[in-house]
Design a protein around this motif. Structure first.
Motif, PDB file in Angstrom:
ATOM      1  N   ALA A 143     -15.931 -28.663 -14.625  1.00 47.73           N
ATOM      2  CA  ALA A 143     -16.223 -28.948 -16.032  1.00 47.73           C
ATOM      3  C   ALA A 143     -16.874 -27.764 -16.727  1.00 47.73           C
ATOM      4  N   LEU A 144     -17.533 -26.907 -15.954  1.00 43.61           N
ATOM      5  CA  LEU A 144     -18.193 -25.721 -16.515  1.00 43.61           C
ATOM      6  C   LEU A 144     -17.293 -24.482 -16.458  1.00 43.61           C
ATOM      7  N   THR A 145     -16.041 -24.671 -16.076  1.00 46.81           N
ATOM      8  CA  THR A 145     -15.113 -23.547 -15.915  1.00 46.81           C
ATOM      9  C   THR A 145     -13.929 -23.707 -16.861  1.00 46.81           C
ATOM     10  N   GLU A 146     -13.728 -22.719 -17.717  1.00 42.94           N
ATOM     11  CA  GLU A 146     -12.530 -22.713 -18.552  1.00 42.94           C
ATOM     12  C   GLU A 146     -11.545 -21.636 -18.090  1.00 42.94           C
ATOM     13  N   GLU A 147     -12.054 -20.645 -17.363  1.00 43.88           N
ATOM     14  CA  GLU A 147     -11.171 -19.592 -16.870  1.00 43.88           C
ATOM     15  C   GLU A 147     -10.182 -20.164 -15.864  1.00 43.88           C
ATOM     16  N   ASN A 148      -8.909 -19.849 -16.051  1.00 40.57           N
ATOM     17  CA  ASN A 148      -7.848 -20.372 -15.190  1.00 40.57           C
ATOM     18  C   ASN A 148      -6.833 -19.254 -14.978  1.00 40.57           C
ATOM     19  N   PRO A 149      -6.691 -18.755 -13.735  1.00 40.92           N
ATOM     20  CA  PRO A 149      -5.750 -17.655 -13.495  1.00 40.92           C
ATOM     21  C   PRO A 149      -4.288 -18.060 -13.677  1.00 40.92           C
ATOM     22  N   PHE A 150      -4.010 -19.381 -13.698  1.00 43.11           N
ATOM     23  CA  PHE A 150      -2.631 -19.843 -13.847  1.00 43.11           C
ATOM     24  C   PHE A 150      -2.205 -19.902 -15.306  1.00 43.11           C
TER      25      PHE A 150
ATOM     26  N   LEU B  84      -4.937 -27.595 -14.386  1.00 48.48           N
ATOM     27  CA  LEU B  84      -5.982 -27.268 -15.364  1.00 48.48           C
ATOM     28  C   LEU B  84      -7.354 -27.585 -14.783  1.00 48.48           C
ATOM     29  N   THR B  85      -8.361 -26.822 -15.189  1.00 50.18           N
ATOM     30  CA  THR B  85      -9.732 -27.179 -14.832  1.00 50.18           C
ATOM     31  C   THR B  85     -10.202 -28.325 -15.728  1.00 50.18           C
ATOM     32  N   LEU B  86     -11.258 -28.986 -15.313  1.00 52.18           N
ATOM     33  CA  LEU B  86     -11.815 -30.058 -16.131  1.00 52.18           C
ATOM     34  C   LEU B  86     -12.391 -29.492 -17.431  1.00 52.18           C
ATOM     35  N   GLY B  87     -12.923 -28.277 -17.364  1.00 57.41           N
ATOM     36  CA  GLY B  87     -13.420 -27.625 -18.577  1.00 57.41           C
ATOM     37  C   GLY B  87     -12.312 -27.408 -19.594  1.00 57.41           C
ATOM     38  N   GLN B  88     -11.127 -27.024 -19.132  1.00 46.07           N
ATOM     39  CA  GLN B  88      -9.993 -26.854 -20.033  1.00 46.07           C
ATOM     40  C   GLN B  88      -9.562 -28.186 -20.646  1.00 46.07           C
ATOM     41  N   ILE B  89      -9.505 -29.222 -19.821  1.00 45.59           N
ATOM     42  CA  ILE B  89      -9.086 -30.533 -20.319  1.00 45.59           C
ATOM     43  C   ILE B  89     -10.032 -31.000 -21.420  1.00 45.59           C
ATOM     44  N   LYS B  90     -11.332 -30.827 -21.200  1.00 44.56           N
ATOM     45  CA  LYS B  90     -12.302 -31.254 -22.200  1.00 44.56           C
ATOM     46  C   LYS B  90     -12.222 -30.407 -23.472  1.00 44.56           C
TER      47      LYS B  90
ATOM     48  N   ILE C  79     -15.658 -39.839 -14.268  1.00 43.09           N
ATOM     49  CA  ILE C  79     -16.292 -38.809 -13.435  1.00 43.09           C
ATOM     50  C   ILE C  79     -17.780 -38.731 -13.745  1.00 43.09           C
ATOM     51  N   SER C  80     -18.591 -38.795 -12.711  1.00 44.25           N
ATOM     52  CA  SER C  80     -20.035 -38.680 -12.861  1.00 44.25           C
ATOM     53  C   SER C  80     -20.458 -37.227 -12.647  1.00 44.25           C
ATOM     54  N   PHE C  81     -21.368 -36.771 -13.494  1.00 49.49           N
ATOM     55  CA  PHE C  81     -21.876 -35.404 -13.356  1.00 49.49           C
ATOM     56  C   PHE C  81     -23.335 -35.405 -12.929  1.00 49.49           C
ATOM     57  N   GLU C  82     -23.742 -36.497 -12.304  1.00 46.93           N
ATOM     58  CA  GLU C  82     -25.112 -36.577 -11.832  1.00 46.93           C
ATOM     59  C   GLU C  82     -25.342 -35.522 -10.767  1.00 46.93           C
ATOM     60  N   HIS C  83     -26.364 -34.726 -10.966  1.00 50.49           N
ATOM     61  CA  HIS C  83     -26.502 -33.545 -10.147  1.00 50.49           C
ATOM     62  C   HIS C  83     -27.890 -32.962 -10.347  1.00 50.49           C
ATOM     63  N   SER C  84     -28.407 -32.305  -9.350  1.00 48.46           N
ATOM     64  CA  SER C  84     -29.693 -31.624  -9.503  1.00 48.46           C
ATOM     65  C   SER C  84     -29.471 -30.281 -10.180  1.00 48.46           C
ATOM     66  N   ILE C  85     -30.110 -30.085 -11.324  1.00 47.63           N
ATOM     67  CA  ILE C  85     -29.957 -28.820 -12.035  1.00 47.63           C
ATOM     68  C   ILE C  85     -31.313 -28.301 -12.486  1.00 47.63           C
TER      69      ILE C  85
ATOM     70  N   ILE D 233     -16.388 -40.780 -24.216  1.00 46.74           N
ATOM     71  CA  ILE D 233     -17.147 -40.133 -23.143  1.00 46.74           C
ATOM     72  C   ILE D 233     -16.348 -38.993 -22.532  1.00 46.74           C
ATOM     73  N   SER D 234     -15.032 -39.158 -22.434  1.00 55.13           N
ATOM     74  CA  SER D 234     -14.182 -38.102 -21.857  1.00 55.13           C
ATOM     75  C   SER D 234     -14.243 -36.817 -22.664  1.00 55.13           C
ATOM     76  N   ALA D 235     -14.576 -36.917 -23.951  1.00 54.83           N
ATOM     77  CA  ALA D 235     -14.582 -35.740 -24.825  1.00 54.83           C
ATOM     78  C   ALA D 235     -15.858 -34.917 -24.702  1.00 54.83           C
ATOM     79  N   ILE D 236     -16.869 -35.451 -24.015  1.00 54.81           N
ATOM     80  CA  ILE D 236     -18.139 -34.742 -23.902  1.00 54.81           C
ATOM     81  C   ILE D 236     -17.979 -33.544 -22.988  1.00 54.81           C
ATOM     82  N   LYS D 237     -18.285 -32.365 -23.524  1.00 55.82           N
ATOM     83  CA  LYS D 237     -18.128 -31.137 -22.756  1.00 55.82           C
ATOM     84  C   LYS D 237     -19.499 -30.457 -22.609  1.00 55.82           C
ATOM     85  N   PHE D 238     -19.556 -29.564 -21.622  1.00 54.34           N
ATOM     86  CA  PHE D 238     -20.822 -28.896 -21.314  1.00 54.34           C
ATOM     87  C   PHE D 238     -20.758 -27.392 -21.547  1.00 54.34           C
ATOM     88  N   ILE D 239     -19.620 -26.885 -22.027  1.00 51.03           N
ATOM     89  CA  ILE D 239     -19.489 -25.468 -22.360  1.00 51.03           C
ATOM     90  C   ILE D 239     -18.852 -25.344 -23.729  1.00 51.03           C
TER      91      ILE D 239
END
Length: 465
Positions: A16-23, A203-209, A229-235, A459-465
């Motif tokens: 979700a934090l990645t938009e770079e895609n070599p493909f 596609l990455t999840l970041g691209q989809i969002k 998809i849950s993004f619960e995580h220690s940050i 909720i699917s539209a919420i992006k983090f980048i």
């Protein structure tokens, strides 16, 4: 990318934090969709009911049905409830009791999780090709009732092991249009090589969002799957909380600053489900109050809400190339919107408990404002509608047109919005509303029949980048 540090790396979050895609770059995806649109022949024509092939108006049983007895029926229902201002009404509804697959294949490539989506045309799509899950199929489709080919990649889901399944949920469809309809929302992770057909793309999840920020590119079925998809995580965050995307990431992770506990939320919705009733009785579509069956449609006698129409379809890359079917045609553009506000330093969503005629369990959690089939411009009684319609430009965090599912709905799109309220917005709200963090919404998405499909779409539209 934001200055952040992750602990116990989460594959979904990293994607979700990645938009770079070599493909393929995100901008090239739109060119690819345009190319796929040009490569696929699509013809959708409205026809009278008598020209439907294998479908017919069954006057004995009072429904519009397929000759096989499969797929779905259009039936009439009488609705009685003690919820809201209208206590009784009648309407047509889609009855499709079978559970279908909405499935996405993922694969980790160079440490990043990629999602296999397809350029798929549904007969009701506004712009023909949209990004759909890897597999999008009803039971009638994948058991080949239509005598066509099996959907691509079906075997990956039918043969998936527990270790390969990384998300598996039974989620509801549109409660105002479907009678207790649910689909299996599933994501699997494969390790081996896979042949990628020309209609499919990694596609990455970041691209989809990012693509969801555009009008009508990512279809409803993809949106409902990734919403789970849950993004619960220690940050650890090294920036001030003045960035909306970062604020959403913190709301997805924070467990301590929520206004209500999980027990509070369960008590709230359980109490509403026990106090309010929903009784559904079958009616012949030829005898629904305020509705009439014409040679060309089933319509409300005041030309309100929606129509049931018939369509002849030709799509060159489908398992079956030509067919005819009923579709639901809207009469107005709707609006769905979440209002969000910082409470205890964390973004909370203003969630509505909403009763709809086809709900499996009476009430589901819905966006702050949801008026899909009415003329919202003239309805001043809807709570918080004015706050959405009169939001200032700097309060609007998400604003696009998003399509409903094109396999059943004909060119239906709704204005989808996320509005950030200021400090003056009240935290005291009506009894059927509650403030929840994104972490809490993600938690309830793990279970059946809590969040409706409109809430999941936003909720699917919420992006983090």
């Amino acid at each position: 990318m934001m200055n952040y540090k992750t602990i116990n790396e989460n594959k979904f979050l990293k994607s979700a934090l990645t938009e770079e895609n070599p493909f393929i770059t995100t901008s090239k995806v739109m060119e690819w969709l345009k190319y796929r649109n040009e490569a696929i022949n699509v013809e959708v024509t409205k026809i009278p009911f008598k020209k439907l092939n294998h479908w017919f108006l069954d006057k004995t049983n009072g429904m519009l049905k397929h000759s096989s007895g499969k797929f779905f029926t259009i039936e009439g229902i009488n609705v009685k409830t003690n919820w809201g201002a209208v206590k009784e009404w009648e309407q047509p509804i889609i009855n499709q009791p079978e559970i279908g697959y909405l499935g996405i294949i993922t694969k980790e490539i160079n440490g990043i999780l990629y999602f296999l989506l397809q350029a798929k045309v549904e007969p009701g799509n506004v712009n023909n090709v949209q990004l759909s899950p890897t597999l999008q199929a009803t039971k009638s489709n994948y058991t080949q009732v239509h005598q066509g080919n099996k959907p691509r990649y079906l075997e990956y889901f039918q043969n998936a092991t527990r270790d390969e399944i990384i998300l598996d949920q039974l989620q509801s469809e549109q409660g105002a249009r479907f009678l207790k309809k649910r689909n299996r929302n599933i994501i699997i992770k494969i390790d081996g090589d896979i042949d990628v057909h020309e209609d499919f793309i990694w596609l990455t999840l970041g691209q989809i969002k990012k693509l969801i920020q555009k009008d009508n590119l990512v279809n409803m079925d993809t949106r409902t799957v990734i919403s789970g998809i849950s993004f619960e995580h220690s940050i650890t965050v090294k920036e001030k909380l003045d960035n909306f995307e970062l604020g959403m990431l913190l709301s997805a992770n924070n467990k301590t600053n929520s206004k209500h506990t999980y027990d509070d939320v369960i008590k709230w919705i359980t109490d509403l489900k026990c106090r309010y009733e929903l009784t559904i009785e079958s009616r012949s579509i030829f005898n629904i109050k305020k509705w009439e069956v014409t040679p060309f449609d089933i319509r409300h006698n005041e030309d309100k809400y929606f129509r049931v129409i018939a369509a002849q379809v030709e799509i060159s890359n489908r398992e079956v190339k030509t067919w005819s079917q009923p579709l639901i045609e809207p009469l107005q553009e709707g609006i769905i919107a979440f209002i969000v506000k910082k409470i205890n330093g964390i973004y909370h969503f203003l969630v509505q408990a909403k009763l709809e005629s086809g709900n499996f369990d009476i009430i589901e959690m819905a966006p702050t404002v949801q008026c899909i089939t009415g003329s919202y411009d003239s309805d001043n009684s809807l709570p918080f509608l004015d706050d959405v319609l009169n939001a200032k430009e700097d309060q609007i965090r998400f604003n696009t047109l998003q399509s409903e599912e094109g396999g059943r709905f004909f060119r239906e799109q709704n204005r989808s919005m996320i509005i950030e309220a200021d400090d003056s917005f009240p935290t005291i709200i009506p009894e059927n509303y509650i403030w929840l963090t994104l972490n809490q919404l993600n938690y309830f998405l793990k279970f059946n029949n809590y969040l409706n499909i409109q809430a999941r779409s936003l909720i699917s539209a919420i992006k983090f980048i």
